[in-house]
Enzyme design. Structure first.
Site, PDB file in Angstrom:
ATOM      1  N   LYS A 116       7.359   8.006  62.619  1.00 31.66           N
ATOM      2  CA  LYS A 116       7.633   6.585  62.857  1.00 31.66           C
ATOM      3  C   LYS A 116       8.046   6.349  64.304  1.00 31.66           C
ATOM      4  O   LYS A 116       7.651   5.367  64.918  1.00 31.66           O
ATOM      5  CB  LYS A 116       8.727   6.073  61.926  1.00 31.66           C
ATOM      6  N   LYS A 197      -1.850   8.935  54.303  1.00 34.62           N
ATOM      7  CA  LYS A 197      -1.151   8.379  53.136  1.00 34.62           C
ATOM      8  C   LYS A 197      -1.297   6.853  53.091  1.00 34.62           C
ATOM      9  O   LYS A 197      -1.203   6.208  54.140  1.00 34.62           O
ATOM     10  CB  LYS A 197       0.326   8.767  53.283  1.00 34.62           C
ATOM     11  N   LYS A 200       2.533   0.928  53.637  1.00 35.05           N
ATOM     12  CA  LYS A 200       2.738  -0.501  53.897  1.00 35.05           C
ATOM     13  C   LYS A 200       2.470  -0.825  55.358  1.00 35.05           C
ATOM     14  O   LYS A 200       2.099  -1.951  55.697  1.00 35.05           O
ATOM     15  CB  LYS A 200       4.183  -0.899  53.571  1.00 35.05           C
TER      16      LYS A 200
HETATM   17  P1  TYM Z   1       9.231   3.504  50.318  1.00 31.08           P
HETATM   18  O1  TYM Z   1       9.670   2.084  50.206  1.00 31.08           O
HETATM   19  O2  TYM Z   1       8.432   3.923  51.476  1.00 31.08           O
HETATM   20  O3  TYM Z   1       8.417   3.895  49.030  1.00 31.08           O
HETATM   21  C1  TYM Z   1       8.912   3.669  47.726  1.00 31.08           C
HETATM   22  C2  TYM Z   1       8.421   4.769  46.814  1.00 31.08           C
HETATM   23  O4  TYM Z   1       6.998   4.820  46.833  1.00 31.08           O
HETATM   24  C3  TYM Z   1       6.563   6.143  47.141  1.00 31.08           C
HETATM   25  N1  TYM Z   1       5.319   6.066  47.923  1.00 31.08           N
HETATM   26  C4  TYM Z   1       4.196   6.687  47.588  1.00 31.08           C
HETATM   27  N2  TYM Z   1       3.889   7.490  46.559  1.00 31.08           N
HETATM   28  C5  TYM Z   1       2.618   7.967  46.486  1.00 31.08           C
HETATM   29  N3  TYM Z   1       1.654   7.683  47.410  1.00 31.08           N
HETATM   30  C6  TYM Z   1       1.928   6.892  48.463  1.00 31.08           C
HETATM   31  N4  TYM Z   1       0.979   6.604  49.347  1.00 31.08           N
HETATM   32  C7  TYM Z   1       3.242   6.358  48.597  1.00 31.08           C
HETATM   33  N5  TYM Z   1       3.846   5.538  49.495  1.00 31.08           N
HETATM   34  C8  TYM Z   1       5.113   5.384  49.067  1.00 31.08           C
HETATM   35  C9  TYM Z   1       7.684   6.750  47.948  1.00 31.08           C
HETATM   36  O5  TYM Z   1       7.651   8.151  47.897  1.00 31.08           O
HETATM   37  C10 TYM Z   1       8.907   6.163  47.272  1.00 31.08           C
HETATM   38  O6  TYM Z   1       9.270   6.914  46.139  1.00 31.08           O
HETATM   39  N6  TYM Z   1      13.146   6.135  51.805  1.00 31.08           N
HETATM   40  C11 TYM Z   1      12.562   5.505  50.650  1.00 31.08           C
HETATM   41  C12 TYM Z   1      13.463   4.477  50.010  1.00 31.08           C
HETATM   42  C13 TYM Z   1      14.823   4.947  49.634  1.00 31.08           C
HETATM   43  C14 TYM Z   1      15.162   5.815  48.564  1.00 31.08           C
HETATM   44  C15 TYM Z   1      16.565   5.895  48.544  1.00 31.08           C
HETATM   45  C16 TYM Z   1      14.382   6.503  47.637  1.00 31.08           C
HETATM   46  C17 TYM Z   1      16.011   4.569  50.207  1.00 31.08           C
HETATM   47  N7  TYM Z   1      17.046   5.138  49.553  1.00 31.08           N
HETATM   48  C18 TYM Z   1      17.232   6.707  47.616  1.00 31.08           C
HETATM   49  C19 TYM Z   1      15.063   7.304  46.695  1.00 31.08           C
HETATM   50  C20 TYM Z   1      16.454   7.387  46.695  1.00 31.08           C
HETATM   51  C21 TYM Z   1      11.284   4.812  51.089  1.00 31.08           C
HETATM   52  O7  TYM Z   1      11.095   4.498  52.216  1.00 31.08           O
HETATM   53  O8  TYM Z   1      10.487   4.481  50.108  1.00 31.08           O
END
Ligand code: TYM
Length: 339
Positions: A116, A197, A200
């Site tokens: 990032k 991947k 968003k």
């Molecule tokens: P975020 O918002 O990027 O994504 C949310 C969830 O979606 C999963 N994900 C995917 N899984 C499969 N293929 C993809 N292309 C894909 N893109 C996203 C992510 O693995 C995630 O499970 N850091 C985290 C948010 C967070 C969090 C937490 C998660 C903040 N605090 C505590 C667990 C526990 C994030 O950016 O997710």
């Protein structure tokens, strides 16, 4: 099973950008499927979103929209506490304390930070600190399980390291959490570029993602346009050249909950990739249509949505406020009105 015996689950999702099928198959679908035998906390992590620039009004809308989409996907508010991170101030406070025991080198090594940060002219301190806030989210709840997609594996590892370090320095305080990665859909790739991947951040790139709220016509268009190859065989493969077909089969597998051999059998008589794409679009539309319909209902009633989120925040505070007191006390902070 009594509630004492239930495993506690914590996971989070950023409200920046439109949620896509990667988020759904990597995380949300599993949250819904396993909710009834767990004690569940699901957090809309708006403080994580502001580690990169956001338009304030858009962020507010997307935060509510993400919450509505979680309920629309099937999270039951009577057994899941769904809440907005910034409404429970323990997360930011705990993050500060954890910052003070986390070596800088641990954060500089995080691959998501490097990816990032590489894209930006100016990088916020928050972006570097992002995984410490995530560790705070998880360990404040003594969560045993953290159901996430594959891309969050390293962050959950770091949360484990931080929990262990704190326990070592101050005595047993935190449960050391485990990442739970789904068998199918853990890494959904971009339809336009199956070696990257689905994210968003590329939501505006035509044909990259399928949004959870996309209309059937859009879904069909995106899947039809997906990059494939010239081999013509519809089977799972580790070959990087065939990652497009592999991705489409992976999506089909994640929707249908079938095994790899059952999936391949479904396509044994298919006439080429055209048939594969038609079928993948059909199952996706079938899966997402009812979610979109429920979402349209939920998003209209903002009072009800705010009530559900307030209830989620109350439940979250009932666990994380006493835990934060314990943490503060362990590190030697004077508690207000306490010993
Ligand atoms: P975020 O918002 O990027 O994504 C949310 C969830 O979606 C999963 N994900 C995917 N899984 C499969 N293929 C993809 N292309 C894909 N893109 C996203 C992510 O693995 C995630 O499970 N850091 C985290 C948010 C967070 C969090 C937490 C998660 C903040 N605090 C505590 C667990 C526990 C994030 O950016 O997710």
């Amino acid at each position: 099973m009594g509630s004492e015996a239930k495993k506690r689950v914590f996971s989070g999702i950023q409200p920046s950008g439109d949620l896509h099928i990667g988020n759904y198959f990597g995380a949300i679908k599993g949250w819904v499927e396993h909710q009834s035998d767990k004690e569940n906390f699901f957090c809309i992590v708006d403080l994580h979103s502001i580690t990169v620039a956001q338009d304030p009004d858009t962020l507010r809308d997307q935060t509510r929209s993400a919450a509505a989409l979680l309920f629309a996907s099937g999270l039951d508010p009577s057994i899941c506490s769904v809440f907005i991170q910034s409404q429970v101030s323990t997360h930011a406070e705990c993050c500060w304390i954890l910052n003070c025991i986390t070596p800088l080198g641990w954060l500089e090594r995080m691959t998501q930070f490097k990816d990032k940060a590489g894209d930006q002219a100016s990088v916020s301190t928050g972006l570097l600190d992002y995984p410490v806030l995530m560790a705070a989210d998880i360990i404040l709840y003594s969560a045993h399980e953290v159901p996430v997609g594959d891309d969050q594996r390293q962050h959950v590892e770091l949360a484990r390291d931080i929990a262990q370090r704190f326990n070592h320095l101050y005595g047993e305080t935190f449960v050391v959490p485990e990442a739970v990665i789904p068998e199918a859909g853990a890494r959904v790739m971009g339809l336009n570029d199956p070696n990257a991947k689905m994210s968003k951040s590329f939501a505006d790139v035509r044909g990259h993602a399928v949004g959870m709220l996309d209309e059937p016509k859009e879904i069909e268009r995106s899947v039809k346009r997906a990059v494939t190859d010239s081999h013509g065989e519809i089977i799972f493969s580790d070959d990087a050249e065939r990652s497009g077909v592999n991705n489409l089969l992976g999506i089909y597998k994640a929707v249908t909950n079938k095994t790899k051999s059952e999936v391949e059998k479904d396509f044994r008589d298919a006439r080429g990739y055209g048939d594969l794409k038609t079928r993948v679009a059909e199952v996706l539309i079938e899966e997402l249509n009812p979610i979109r319909d429920r979402y349209q209902e939920l998003i209209k009633d903002s009072d009800q949505l705010d009530k559900l989120l307030a209830r989620g925040a109350d439940r979250a505070a009932s666990i994380s406020v006493p835990k934060l007191q314990e943490i503060k006390s362990k590190v030697g902070l004077v508690l207000s009105g306490g010993p």
